[in-house]
Each structure stands twice: as C-alpha cells, then as structure tokens.
Design an enzyme around this catalytic site. Structure first.
Site, mmCIF file in Angstrom:
data_model
loop_
_atom_site.group_PDB
_atom_site.id
_atom_site.type_symbol
_atom_site.label_atom_id
_atom_site.label_comp_id
_atom_site.label_asym_id
_atom_site.label_seq_id
_atom_site.Cartn_x
_atom_site.Cartn_y
_atom_site.Cartn_z
ATOM 1 N N GLY A 106 0.781 -1.235 0.000
ATOM 2 C CA GLY A 106 0.000 0.000 0.000
ATOM 3 C C GLY A 106 0.808 1.278 0.000
ATOM 4 C CB SER A 107 4.269 2.224 -0.945
ATOM 5 O OG SER A 107 4.409 1.988 -2.316
ATOM 6 C CG ASN A 108 1.654 3.274 -5.776
ATOM 7 O OD1 ASN A 108 1.972 4.288 -6.393
ATOM 8 N ND2 ASN A 108 2.303 2.125 -5.885
ATOM 9 C CG LEU B 14 -2.289 -8.519 -6.416
ATOM 10 C CD1 LEU B 14 -1.334 -9.396 -5.643
ATOM 11 C CD2 LEU B 14 -1.713 -8.168 -7.773
ATOM 12 C CG ASN C 45 -4.285 -1.267 -12.516
ATOM 13 O OD1 ASN C 45 -4.037 -1.309 -11.305
ATOM 14 N ND2 ASN C 45 -3.735 -2.107 -13.380
ATOM 15 C CG HIS D 190 1.110 -3.051 -15.511
ATOM 16 N ND1 HIS D 190 0.587 -4.194 -14.938
ATOM 17 C CD2 HIS D 190 2.181 -3.456 -16.242
ATOM 18 C CE1 HIS D 190 1.310 -5.233 -15.322
ATOM 19 N NE2 HIS D 190 2.277 -4.816 -16.105
ATOM 20 C CD GLU E 154 4.208 1.788 -9.308
ATOM 21 O OE1 GLU E 154 4.189 1.583 -8.087
ATOM 22 O OE2 GLU E 154 3.931 0.922 -10.141
HETATM 23 C C1 GRF Z 1 2.889 -1.260 -7.783
HETATM 24 O O1 GRF Z 1 4.102 -1.561 -8.375
HETATM 25 C C2 GRF Z 1 1.801 -1.156 -8.822
HETATM 26 O O2 GRF Z 1 2.257 -0.728 -10.058
HETATM 27 C C3 GRF Z 1 1.315 -2.561 -8.931
HETATM 28 O O3 GRF Z 1 1.399 -3.075 -7.628
HETATM 29 C C4 GRF Z 1 2.414 -2.401 -6.902
HETATM 30 C C5 GRF Z 1 1.817 -1.925 -5.610
HETATM 31 O O4 GRF Z 1 2.778 -1.412 -4.750
HETATM 32 N N1 GRF Z 1 0.019 -2.593 -9.554
HETATM 33 P P1 GRF Z 1 2.383 -0.769 -3.362
HETATM 34 O O5 GRF Z 1 1.572 -1.807 -2.585
HETATM 35 O O6 GRF Z 1 1.562 0.450 -3.654
HETATM 36 O O7 GRF Z 1 3.680 -0.450 -2.714
#
Ligand code: GRF
Length: 188
Positions: A12-14, A85, A102, A104, A174
């Site tokens: 969940g870093s994003n 996922l 999304n 990727h 990202e």
């Molecule tokens: C990211 O690399 C994103 O592109 C992919 O899953 C990863 C999620 O990373 N879909 P995080 O959990 O947000 O660190």
C-alpha cells in the site's frame, strides 16, 4: 468534493502516497480503502492516516454487488486500483465508466496480462534485456491490463539492476505521477 476509493491488496505504498497527496485538497479526498487481504500492509497505513479500510473476499469482489453498495455508502465518485490483485466485477466497471484506473509497473502493452504482477514484471523486463521500463496508468476494462492508456513515464534499466532495484526505481515514478494524474482526471 470528489471522493476516491482505493483498492489495494498489498503493502500500500501507493495508497499511502495518494492519501497523503490529497489530505489537504479542497476538491479531492480518499473516502475509503478496500482490500481483498485482511493482512495487507495497506490497512495499517490507512489507519495511521485516519482513513477507513475494509476487507472483502475474492468472491465478493468478483460478484461486485456488496462492493458497489459499499462504494455508494461512501459516496465514491472514482476508483483507484493500487496493487490490487483481484478481478474487478463487470458490474463495477459498468457502474463506474471511465472512473476506474489502475497502475501497472511496466510499459504496457509489454509485460501485462495474467501472472504479470509485482516482481514477476521486473524479472521479465530484466530477462528480456530491455534498456527502459516505467509505469502505465490506464482505465480498467474487462480485460487484464488492456484498458485505454492515460499516462506513461519511463525510467532506465541499468546493467547491474536486480528486480528489487528496478522495482524501487519504478515505485519512485509511481509515487511521483499517480496522484498527479488522478488529480488531472478529476479536475479537468
Ligand atoms: C505497484 O508496483 C503497482 O504498479 C502494482 O502493484 C504495486 C503496488 O505497490 N500494480 P504498493 O503496494 O503500492 O507499494
């Protein structure tokens, strides 16, 4: 005010980065985080930031109706997948046309599709000897990783890269771009 839901299965870093980015926005807020994994790191990150996070089963995500009800309850306008996922139900895609995005961790259409997630993607890029990788932000449609591309950014692949070091470089991209692209889409 537009309300976002973030769907995430992992660290969940994003998700955290997007929550922080919009935490002082007058126009956009993250209303809720949904996950298919009760043990995912994203729950703790959301908790620390005061955002509710809920877990649903894979089956509930595949069926879609409980998810749809939840999104309505939180008055969600826009859905952001960030390391999610599970499959997104067709009913959800119909209810949120061009309102589900999304990210990727590679330059689609290369290295997309079933099984291409997480480190598998970075390993495949290295195995192919590519000199460049990057990110793709795209709309979701009923096929994996095939919805219309909104934005791509690139980074170099270095000769001594490991999947982990490449992953880190891609994550930086990202974090830099995903919130900005979401903001642009919602303030156009
Ligand atoms: C990211 O690399 C994103 O592109 C992919 O899953 C990863 C999620 O990373 N879909 P995080 O959990 O947000 O660190």
């Amino acid at each position: 005010m537009k309300s976002l839901a973030i769907l995430a299965s992992g660290s969940g870093s994003n998700a955290e980065n997007i929550i922080r980015y919009f935490s002082h926005s007058e126009f956009i807020k993250v209303a809720v985080v949904l996950s298919n994994n009760a043990g995912a790191g994203v729950h703790n990150r959301a908790k620390v930031l005061g955002i509710p996070s809920l877990t649903f089963s894979r089956e509930e995500f595949a069926a879609g109706d409980v998810i749809l009800e939840t999104l309505k309850a939180y008055q969600v306008d826009f859905v952001v997948l960030a390391g999610f996922l599970s499959k997104v139900a067709d009913g959800l895609i119909e209810a949120f046309p061009r309102k589900i995005v999304n990210i990727h961790p590679a330059l689609l259409p290369r290295y997309g599709g079933k099984g291409m997630y997480g480190m598998h993607v970075h390993r495949a890029v290295l195995a192919a000897g590519d000199r460049e990788s990057g990110i793709t932000i795209h709309y979701i449609d009923e096929h994996y990783d095939e919805g219309p591309v909104i934005y791509q950014a690139t980074c170099p692949v270095l000769p001594d890269d490991s999947p982990e070091s490449l992953c880190e470089r891609v994550h930086e991209l990202e974090h830099k771009w995903y919130p900005k692209v979401i903001e642009d889409l919602l303030t156009d």
